[in-house]
Design a protein around this motif. Structure first.
Motif, PDB file in Angstrom:
ATOM      1  N   GLY A  16       0.774  -1.528   0.202  1.00  0.00           N
ATOM      2  CA  GLY A  16      -0.320   0.199  -0.079  1.00  0.00           C
ATOM      3  C   GLY A  16       0.393   0.944  -0.066  1.00  0.00           C
ATOM      4  O   GLY A  16       0.477   2.003  -0.313  1.00  0.00           O
ATOM      5  N   ARG A  17       2.116   1.065   0.469  1.00  0.00           N
ATOM      6  CA  ARG A  17       2.702   2.155   0.427  1.00  0.00           C
ATOM      7  C   ARG A  17       3.975   1.978  -0.547  1.00  0.00           C
ATOM      8  O   ARG A  17       4.553   1.081   0.171  1.00  0.00           O
ATOM      9  N   PRO A  18       4.504   1.952  -1.699  1.00  0.00           N
ATOM     10  CA  PRO A  18       5.329   1.576  -2.403  1.00  0.00           C
ATOM     11  C   PRO A  18       7.109   1.916  -2.326  1.00  0.00           C
ATOM     12  O   PRO A  18       6.638   2.899  -1.434  1.00  0.00           O
ATOM     13  N   LEU A  19       7.593   1.686  -2.811  1.00  0.00           N
ATOM     14  CA  LEU A  19       8.962   1.931  -2.400  1.00  0.00           C
ATOM     15  C   LEU A  19       8.774   3.522  -2.880  1.00  0.00           C
ATOM     16  O   LEU A  19       8.780   3.946  -3.970  1.00  0.00           O
ATOM     17  N   GLY A  20       9.671   4.532  -2.607  1.00  0.00           N
ATOM     18  CA  GLY A  20       9.564   5.850  -2.500  1.00  0.00           C
ATOM     19  C   GLY A  20       8.912   6.875  -2.570  1.00  0.00           C
ATOM     20  O   GLY A  20       9.688   8.356  -2.201  1.00  0.00           O
ATOM     21  N   THR A  21       7.871   5.747  -2.100  1.00  0.00           N
ATOM     22  CA  THR A  21       6.782   7.402  -1.553  1.00  0.00           C
ATOM     23  C   THR A  21       6.625   8.380  -0.926  1.00  0.00           C
ATOM     24  O   THR A  21       7.002   8.845  -1.154  1.00  0.00           O
ATOM     25  N   ALA A  22       7.698   8.172  -0.061  1.00  0.00           N
ATOM     26  CA  ALA A  22       7.917   9.275   1.193  1.00  0.00           C
ATOM     27  C   ALA A  22       8.476  10.658   1.306  1.00  0.00           C
ATOM     28  O   ALA A  22       8.352  10.728   1.181  1.00  0.00           O
ATOM     29  N   LEU A  23       9.573   9.959  -0.471  1.00  0.00           N
ATOM     30  CA  LEU A  23       9.752  11.357  -0.471  1.00  0.00           C
ATOM     31  C   LEU A  23       9.566  11.711  -1.334  1.00  0.00           C
ATOM     32  O   LEU A  23       9.347  13.164  -1.769  1.00  0.00           O
ATOM     33  N   PHE A  24       8.767  11.113  -2.649  1.00  0.00           N
ATOM     34  CA  PHE A  24       7.898  11.738  -3.400  1.00  0.00           C
ATOM     35  C   PHE A  24       7.053  11.589  -4.574  1.00  0.00           C
ATOM     36  O   PHE A  24       7.116  12.044  -5.143  1.00  0.00           O
ATOM     37  N   ALA A  25       6.284  11.609  -3.236  1.00  0.00           N
ATOM     38  CA  ALA A  25       4.933  11.478  -3.976  1.00  0.00           C
ATOM     39  C   ALA A  25       4.320  12.126  -3.441  1.00  0.00           C
ATOM     40  O   ALA A  25       4.745  13.027  -2.502  1.00  0.00           O
TER      41      ALA A  25
END
Ligand code: HEM
Length: 383
Positions: free
Chosen positions: A374-383
């Motif tokens: 549900g929280r793809p790799l990189g989401t925290a930085l780039f979403a």
């Protein structure tokens, strides 16, 4: 972000007592006198794959005992990528590596770790200095592509083909996005006890590790913000003049490290599990852990640094020339790149080990926070 600076606690021998390296490997011995004797290694197979999903990525502190084979790759983009492009690329990368790990043999203990460098941090609105290295001794001679990274991929597995074929399978995705591979290293380490193994010079390595609180190593992962669950990775590939080191008398070799070769015990006494005593002296007033030794030069007390998590691999590459290329792919994780930088700078000034080691590539990067479906790799930085 990091808590206020203080001296991190040290943990000796993560993963248990200092039993012999490779303990746990049993041998079933054929002992019918009339039949030819043969031995079968019977180390129990891994019961579960290394968990891909979680608050942190696999490959930093899980599995606790690092897999034996490593494929490490540094990639560069052709220009700065926009945040949306990074988000798509990393999201897909996360899905593909999840599939690859799920399809790998359990016994491979495959993990694939993803990090991004300073230019990606800038695209995410973060300070590129979070993953930038100063110029160390030997760095200035390196080409730019061997001093920085845009994307880092590290596959570790107990079966070499599992790591290598996983990397091959990920390559098209990266090249489709215009990335090029700048350097790579295949490396290995004996399966040790916890994080302790033997390094290419025959010494126990990985003894001093961060203390854990609630199962989490202290001062390794960032605890909040966009990078919460991430960590700062540093890699430096050192080519080591192994023959010159091995030609030193044993006592000299041990003086270079500050520990004994046979047992890993500090020269100040005790066993492998005893902390180094930096003040202990001989009756003649010489330090037992000599000036110029590696453990004295790298000791965190001199730089007021926390303890870094070290998980290095050796390498030896056969060449068609007169001598193999051998050395150590030094690899550490910490919550602040300064922990590494201050230590390396002190080693450049004080450490006899550096006389045998020449850096041939290096990079700092942010190991991305962990991810889930549900929280793809990189989401925290780039979403
Ligand atoms: C040629 C490359 C290197 C080799 C062969 C090497 C090997 C070793 C060995 C054998 C030890 C003692 C056992 C242990 O605590 O693990 C050690 C300790 C240590 N090394 Fe290295 N190392 C290398 C490079 C580095 C680099 C580049 C750094 C960081 C800048 C570093 C940081 C440390 C630290 C912090 C310790 C623990 C010191 C203590 O608190 O006792 N090493 N290393």
């Amino acid at each position: 972000m990091a808590e206020p600076r203080r001296l991190g606690r040290r943990h000796l021998l993560a993963g248990g007592a200092g039993a012999g390296i490779g303990a746990g490997v049993g041998f079933a011995l054929g002992h019918n006198d009339s039949a030819p004797t043969h031995r079968v290694a019977t180390e129990p197979p891994a019961e579960e794959r290394v968990a891909v999903h979680g608050a942190t990525q696999a490959g930093v502190d899980r599995p606790l005992t690092p897999a034996t084979q490593l494929s490490f790759q540094v990639w560069h983009t052709s220009g700065a990528l926009e945040a949306a492009t990074w988000a798509r690329l990393l999201g897909t990368l996360g899905e593909r590596l999840t599939t690859l790990v799920a399809a790998s043999p359990t016994a491979a203990r495959l993990s694939i770790l993803v990090g991004v460098g300073p230019r990606a941090l800038a695209s995410a609105g973060l300070d590129p200095a979070l993953a930038s290295l100063p110029t160390f001794r030997g760095s200035a001679e390196l080409p730019q592509a061997k001093r920085t990274a845009d994307l880092v991929l590290a596959a570790a597995a107990d079966l070499p083909e599992a790591a290598n074929t996983a990397m091959d399978a990920l390559r098209p995705l990266l090249t489709e996005h215009g990335l090029e591979r700048s350097w790579s290293q295949l490396a290995f380490r004996a399966r040790g006890t916890g994080m302790v193994t033997h390094n290419p010079l025959g010494f126990h390595d990985g003894i001093v590790q961060p203390e854990k609180r609630n199962g989490i190593p202290e001062r390794v992962f960032l605890s909040s913000g966009k990078l919460g669950g991430g960590t700062i990775g540093v890699v430096r590939r050192f080519e080591i003049d192994v023959p010159s080191f091995e030609a030193l008398p044993l006592a000299e070799q041990e003086a270079v490290f500050g520990r004994t070769k046979a047992t890993g015990a500090p020269l100040s006494g005790g066993s492998i599990a005893t902390d180094v005593n930096l003040t202990a002296k001989t009756p003649q007033g010489e330090y037992l852990v000599p000036s110029g030794s590696h453990v004295r030069a790298a000791h965190p007390s001199f730089t007021a640094s926390p303890v870094m998590l070290r998980r290095s691999y050796g390498f030896r590459t056969a060449t068609d020339g007169p001598q193999d290329r051998a050395g150590l792919l030094f690899w550490s994780f910490q919550d602040d790149v300064a922990t590494f930088a201050r230590t390396q700078e002190r080693m450049d000034r004080e450490d006899r080990l550096m006389e045998f080691a020449r850096p041939s590539a290096e990079a700092a990067f942010v190991v991305l926070p962990g991810f889930t479906r549900g929280r793809p790799l990189g989401t925290a930085l780039f979403a």
